[in-house]
Structures are given as structure tokens and as C-alpha cells.
Design a protein around this motif. Structure first.
Motif, PDB file in Angstrom:
ATOM      1  N   ALA A   1      -6.137   6.517   4.457  1.00 34.86           N
ATOM      2  CA  ALA A   1      -5.753   5.435   5.376  1.00 34.86           C
ATOM      3  C   ALA A   1      -5.826   5.910   6.827  1.00 34.86           C
TER       4      ALA A   1
ATOM      5  N   ASP B   1      -3.979   9.012  -0.529  1.00 31.97           N
ATOM      6  CA  ASP B   1      -4.075   7.638  -0.012  1.00 31.97           C
ATOM      7  C   ASP B   1      -3.752   7.598   1.478  1.00 31.97           C
TER       8      ASP B   1
ATOM      9  N   LYS C   1       0.830  -1.196   0.000  1.00 30.26           N
ATOM     10  CA  LYS C   1       0.000   0.000   0.000  1.00 30.26           C
ATOM     11  C   LYS C   1       0.871   1.254   0.000  1.00 30.26           C
ATOM     12  N   SER C   2       0.346   2.316  -0.598  1.00 34.27           N
ATOM     13  CA  SER C   2       1.215   3.484  -0.742  1.00 34.27           C
ATOM     14  C   SER C   2       1.503   4.164   0.592  1.00 34.27           C
TER      15      SER C   2
ATOM     16  N   ALA D   1      -6.418   4.935  -5.175  1.00 31.86           N
ATOM     17  CA  ALA D   1      -5.039   5.219  -5.559  1.00 31.86           C
ATOM     18  C   ALA D   1      -5.011   6.018  -6.858  1.00 31.86           C
TER      19      ALA D   1
END
Ligand SMILES: [Zn+2]
Length: 360
Positions: free
Chosen positions: A41, A37, A2-3, A96
Motif C-alpha cells: 500500500a 500488505d 483494508k489491512s 492479502a
């Protein structure tokens, strides 16, 4: 991968703030770092009912997480310009993708601002929050209002938001995301706790790109100045002609300017969508930066794989000519947004570039 894993340190810092959250948080940093992102999150982790004990990440499975991923958590609001909403609805993108294309659209739409409305976050969007804020939270946790891109708040909206922050609502986090925080009103900025995401280390960025299936991760990451999501977007959008550009540039004194322009024109014309010329000029500028660095015996920054050839070419020109051409490029860059004639533009560029390496 995940980024948000690109920014582990910033993530852990935020998690430490969790116990005493500020009312407003400004998440800033260059384009293409994955800020949106990261913000999503973090919002998810605040709303989640069973976040991970150490990292604080959202579990992804509880009811709150399911609502959040479906975009209908009752304690979450996303404020963005109407134009972004409309374009996203048409494109059905993942979060994303949303982040990066959003940055892009801002660039593109900037020019079309007068022609099309909805480029800003307007006061009605702030007013609509009143209702959201006057009831208690649904899940006895935090309410999160994500504002992106925050520099798109128009003046009235920014003032209304500022008023809200002067008497901040209970259990509410305003999460502002911006690539250009200096365009925010200073009064608003000063009300926010600031977290600036740094460029991730090259190895971290490369691992991320490799896990996304990108070949030549190091090359693209360097070309994107170290911003991993920008690298990904550039690779997706420009792979078909980026190599061609590099090939032409590395020919230098051996370049055949007119055929090179013709071939590139053919490839660029095949591109659908936005005008690729500003990106082309950007590649050229980066090449010139590297030539200038090489002329001073410094390591190249962008075209890592072409280092030897760049050193060679730098010896064939003079620093004064290189910097003069660089300045011309700045002018070309402005023209590149309204190219009257693509072929002419490219011919002019390649002829000027080739001349850099000829005897004066
Ligand atoms: Zn959860």
C-alpha cells in the motif's frame, strides 16, 4: 476493510516521511500483522499520480495505480525467494493471501531447504537491479524496490545490496519487510530507517476480522496473540479441529485421553497439506500459559471464552506440575515437526495432560 487500516498511526508516520524519504526502510513486526500488505500500500501511494490529499493513500484509478495493481508498474520491483514466486504462480493468490501464505511457506520451506533450492534472495536478483536503476524513472516519481522476506537475503545478496545503499541511487526507495529483522546483517539494518509495526489494539483487530466475515473474531484474535492476519489464517485453516482441541483441553480432570486422541487424529488426518501438529502443540502451549496465569490469579491471555473453566482447572493442579508439563511441551514441539506416529503423539500428550489434574 483494508489491512493497512490496522496500522493507521504507522501509516501517518510514514506519510510524514514522504517529503524526505530515506533510501532504505525496514518494515518489521510480528508475523500476521499485514506487513506485506502495508508495504504494498505504501509503494502504491508513492507511485500513484493522484494520492489522497490527507492520508496519502493511492487513488486506485490512475494509470500508475492500474499498472501497479496488474503487477507491471515500470518503477516497481518485488524481490523475493524464487520458491515463493513459483508457489504463488501456482496458487494465484491475492496480495492479502500472499502475505500470510508467504510467512507460512517460509516456515515450511525452512525444513525443506536442503532438499529444494530457491529459498533465498540471491545476488543475481540484486544484480538485475542495475539495469532498472540506471535509467530514469518512467513516471518522474519514486522507484520502489520491495524486498520480502528481507531475512532471506543470502550473504552475497545482502553485501551487494549494502554496496548499493552506500551510494544510494536517486529517487529510489528500498523497502525491506521482515518478521525477523535480527537475522539481517547489522550493517544492513543500520542503513535502513526502521519502522516497527505494533500489534493493533484488540478493538481494531476485531473490527477488521468482523469486516472479513469472521465469526468469533475476539476468540480467534486472542488465540493468535493479537495478530489479525494470523487470526484470519488460523480460522481458515484450523477451524475444523481447533474447537475439538479446546473441548478436550477444557475437560482436564474429566478427559478421556485415548478417545480424545483418536477423535483428533481422525480430524487431523482429514487435513490436506502441511503437518498440523506444530499448530496443535501451539494451541496446547497457549492453554498451558493460561493455566499458569490463572494459577497466579492473573487474567488469561488466549482462551478468553474459557476463563472460568481455566480458573477451575488451575486449582486442581499445582504450579510446579504445570510448568514441568510446559517444558515437556517444548520438547514435544520439536518432535511435532517429524511425527513418527500421529496417534501415539496425541495419546502421549493427552495422557500427560490428564495426569496434571490427578492426585499424585
Ligand atoms: Zn493512483
Amino acid at each position: 476493510m483494508k489491512s493497512e487500516t490496522l496500522h493507521t498511526e504507522s501509516w501517518m508516520r510514514l506519510q510524514k516521511w514522504r517529503a524526505r524519504l530515506p533510501h532504505a526502510l525496514l518494515l518489521s513486526g510480528e508475523r500476521g500483522l499485514g506487513k506485506l500488505d502495508f508495504a504494498f500500500a505504501f509503494a502504491a501511494s508513492l507511485l500513484c499520480e493522484a494520492p489522497h490529499a490527507e492520508e496519502g493513500a493511492a487513488c486506485g484509478e490512475c494509470l500508475a495505480c492500474r499498472w501497479f495493481s496488474q503487477g507491471n508498474h515500470p518503477d516497481f520491483r518485488l524481490l523475493q525467494p524464487a520458491a515463493l514466486r513459483i508457489e504463488e504462480a501456482g496458487e494465484d493468490k491475492s496480495k492479502a493471501g500472499k502475505m500470510d501464505s508467504a510467512d507460512d511457506k517460509v516456515d515450511k520451506t525452512d525444513k525443506e531447504k536442503s532438499a529444494r533450492g530457491g529459498q533465498q534472495i540471491v545476488i543475481d536478483q540484486i544484480r538485475e537491479l542495475d539495469e532498472f536503476l540506471c535509467v530514469g524513472t518512467h513516471r518522474q516519481k519514486t522507484r520502489v524496490i520491495l524486498i520480502h522476506p528481507a531475512e532471506r537475503l543470502n550473504r552475497e545478496a545482502a553485501n551487494a545490496l549494502l554496496k548499493m545503499l552506500e551510494e544510494p541511487p536517486q529517487d529510489t526507495l528500498f523497502l525491506l519487510v521482515s518478521s525477523e529483522p535480527m537475522r539481517l546483517a547489522p550493517t544492513l539494518r543500520s542503513r535502513c530507517q526502521n519502522l516497527r509495526l505494533p500489534l493493533p489494539k484488540a478493538a481494531v483487530g476485531e473490527a477488521f476480522l468482523a469486516s472479513a466475515g469472521l465469526r468469533d473474531a475476539a476468540t480467534w484474535l486472542a488465540l493468535a496473540g493479537g495478530a489479525p492476519l494470523l487470526a484470519l489464517r488460523l480460522a481458515e485453516k484450523t477451524a475444523s479441529w481447533q474447537t475439538l482441541t479446546t473441548e478436550a483441553l477444557q475437560r482436564g480432570d474429566r478427559l478421556d485421553a485415548l478417545p480424545a486422541a483418536a477423535q483428533l487424529e481422525k480430524n487431523l488426518k482429514a487435513m490436506k497439506g502441511e503437518n498440523p501438529l506444530p499448530q496443535f502443540v501451539d494451541w496446547a502451549q497457549k492453554w498451558l500459559v493460561d493455566l499458569n496465569l490463572a494459577a497466579q490469579n492473573l487474567p488469561v491471555r488466549f482462551y478468553l471464552g474459557e476463563r472460568a473453566r481455566i480458573m477451575e482447572l488451575a486449582k486442581k493442579s499445582q504450579p510446579v506440575r504445570l510448568s514441568r508439563f510446559y517444558r515437556q511441551l517444548l520438547q514435544l514441539r520439536r518432535e511435532s515437526t517429524h511425527p513418527l506416529n500421529l496417534r501415539l503423539f496425541l495419546e502421549q500428550f493427552f495422557l500427560g495432560y490428564h495426569a496434571l489434574f490427578l492426585e499424585e
